[in-house]
Design a protein around this motif. Structure first.
Motif, short mmCIF file in Angstrom:
data_model
loop_
_atom_site.label_atom_id
_atom_site.label_comp_id
_atom_site.label_asym_id
_atom_site.label_seq_id
_atom_site.Cartn_x
_atom_site.Cartn_y
_atom_site.Cartn_z
N SER A 1 3.14 13.11 0.34
CA SER A 1 3.76 11.85 -0.09
C SER A 1 2.98 11.19 -1.22
O SER A 1 3.53 10.39 -1.98
CB SER A 1 3.91 10.89 1.10
N GLY A 2 1.70 11.52 -1.34
CA GLY A 2 0.93 11.10 -2.52
C GLY A 2 0.69 9.61 -2.62
O GLY A 2 0.86 8.85 -1.67
N ASN A 3 0.31 9.19 -3.84
CA ASN A 3 -0.07 7.80 -4.08
C ASN A 3 0.81 7.11 -5.12
O ASN A 3 0.45 6.04 -5.60
CB ASN A 3 -1.54 7.74 -4.54
N ASN A 4 1.94 7.72 -5.46
CA ASN A 4 2.77 7.17 -6.53
C ASN A 4 3.93 6.31 -6.03
O ASN A 4 4.67 5.77 -6.84
CB ASN A 4 3.33 8.29 -7.41
N ILE B 1 4.68 3.01 -3.63
CA ILE B 1 4.00 1.90 -2.95
C ILE B 1 5.03 0.91 -2.42
O ILE B 1 5.63 0.15 -3.19
CB ILE B 1 3.04 1.17 -3.91
N ASN C 1 0.61 6.63 2.75
CA ASN C 1 -0.56 7.29 3.32
C ASN C 1 -1.66 6.30 3.69
O ASN C 1 -2.40 6.50 4.66
CB ASN C 1 -1.14 8.32 2.34
N ALA C 2 -1.78 5.23 2.90
CA ALA C 2 -2.91 4.32 3.06
C ALA C 2 -2.65 3.20 4.08
O ALA C 2 -3.58 2.46 4.41
CB ALA C 2 -3.29 3.71 1.71
N TYR D 1 6.27 12.35 4.75
CA TYR D 1 4.95 11.85 5.13
C TYR D 1 4.17 12.92 5.89
O TYR D 1 3.00 13.19 5.61
CB TYR D 1 5.08 10.58 5.96
N ASN E 1 0.84 -1.19 0.00
CA ASN E 1 0.00 0.00 0.00
C ASN E 1 0.88 1.24 0.00
O ASN E 1 2.07 1.18 0.30
CB ASN E 1 -0.92 0.02 1.23
N THR E 2 0.27 2.37 -0.35
CA THR E 2 1.00 3.63 -0.26
C THR E 2 1.24 3.96 1.21
O THR E 2 0.55 3.47 2.10
CB THR E 2 0.22 4.78 -0.91
#
Length: 299
Positions: free
Chosen positions: A50-53, A55, A18-19, A45, A15-16
């Motif tokens: 930090s976004g989703n790009n 993982i 953030n997630a 972070y 997962n990213t």
């Protein structure tokens, strides 16, 4: 998800940053990357950018991160065509758990998952693992560096201050406009750009008023290394760099591939303790082109 590798049970999380819902797991992953590489992901972070790009694919043992393979999703423009390139990055295993096939298990899983979902898969390997990646089908490739003469020019500019929200907003706004001088350009990857700016380049971001341009560049001795430039203006790159250049700067080296080779000295890139690899069978623009992958896309 529980997985078994060589008789040992691990908790596998993909997962990213953030997630990842469990703060303990996230912090343990941060501890692993700092222990192995000295990389501190926490400021990035906490910035919220930090976004989703990026993982991480990580194995945990008793909530402790043991081994991880990072996947950085890079959307590029190449000759104005959209490309999805994947960088394998931050391949880390705790020293106490090496030689147990954990990185191999993660690499095989990641490559199977991503092979049909992108145009290219690449990575940078240090000398200690240079023989590891060919086992998965990676082949060495060569990047090139572009440099040009720079003449000091007059003009107003100021530093971007990342502690000021208006300046951060300006940086992001200009980043979205992209780099008009690049043949291979980052396409709206705020997370990667902010990672570099926050961790390494916070004192090297400039706004050039005359050209409504943001420049990310470091100066050392007689050279200015330009990581990226963001503007909508039709102007000359040398004019922008000449404004921010200090007295005594005579050369600019680019951290990206310029749209034209005219006026540049081009040399094969040599980086200490680093070899560039691309996955065989996928797109390889380096085979027929002298390319620098954007430095600010590196994970």
């Amino acid at each position: 998800m529980e997985v078994s590798i060589n008789g040992q049970t691990f908790n596998f999380v993909s997962n990213t940053i953030n997630a990842i819902k469990d703060d303990k797991l996230r912090n343990s992953y941060f501890n692993l990357t700092y222990k192995v590489f000295g990389l501190d992901f926490i400021p990035w972070y906490k910035s919220g950018y930090s976004g989703n790009n990026f993982i991480p694919h990580t194995l945990f043992l008793d909530d402790v991160a043991i081994s991880s393979v990072g996947v950085a999703i890079n959307n590029f423009k190449w000759h104005n065509n959209s490309k999805k390139y994947i960088q394998i990055s931050t391949v880390a295993t705790d020293p106490d758990y090496r030689q147990q096939g954990l990185s191999k298990w993660l690499m095989e899983l990641v490559l199977e998952e991503l092979h049909k979902k992108c145009d290219c898969i690449y990575l940078y390997a240090n000398d200690s693992v240079i023989n590891f990646y060919p086992k998965f089908g990676f082949i060495p490739a060569h990047e090139y560096r572009y440099s040009m003469p720079v003449t000091k020019r007059s003009g107003d500019f100021r530093k971007i201050d990342l502690s000021i929200k208006k300046d951060v907003d300006l940086l992001i706004e200009k980043h979205i406009e992209s780099n008009p001088f690049a043949l291979l350009a980052i396409d709206k990857n705020i997370g990667s750009m902010m990672f570099h700016c926050i961790n390494f380049l916070s004192d090297n971001i400039y706004y050039v008023e005359k050209y409504d341009a943001v420049v990310i560049a470091e100066q050392e001795n007689s050279d200015i290394f330009c990581y990226d430039v963001y503007t909508k203006n039709h102007c000359d790159l040398g004019d922008i760099l000449g404004i921010i250049a200090s007295e005594g700067i005579h050369t600019a080296t680019l951290g990206f591939t310029p749209s034209s080779e005219t006026g540049y000295t081009i040399e094969k890139a040599i980086e200490k303790d680093s070899t560039f690899f691309v996955l065989d069978g996928k797109e390889n623009i380096l085979a027929d082109n002298k390319v620098t992958f954007p430095f600010l896309s590196r994970a």
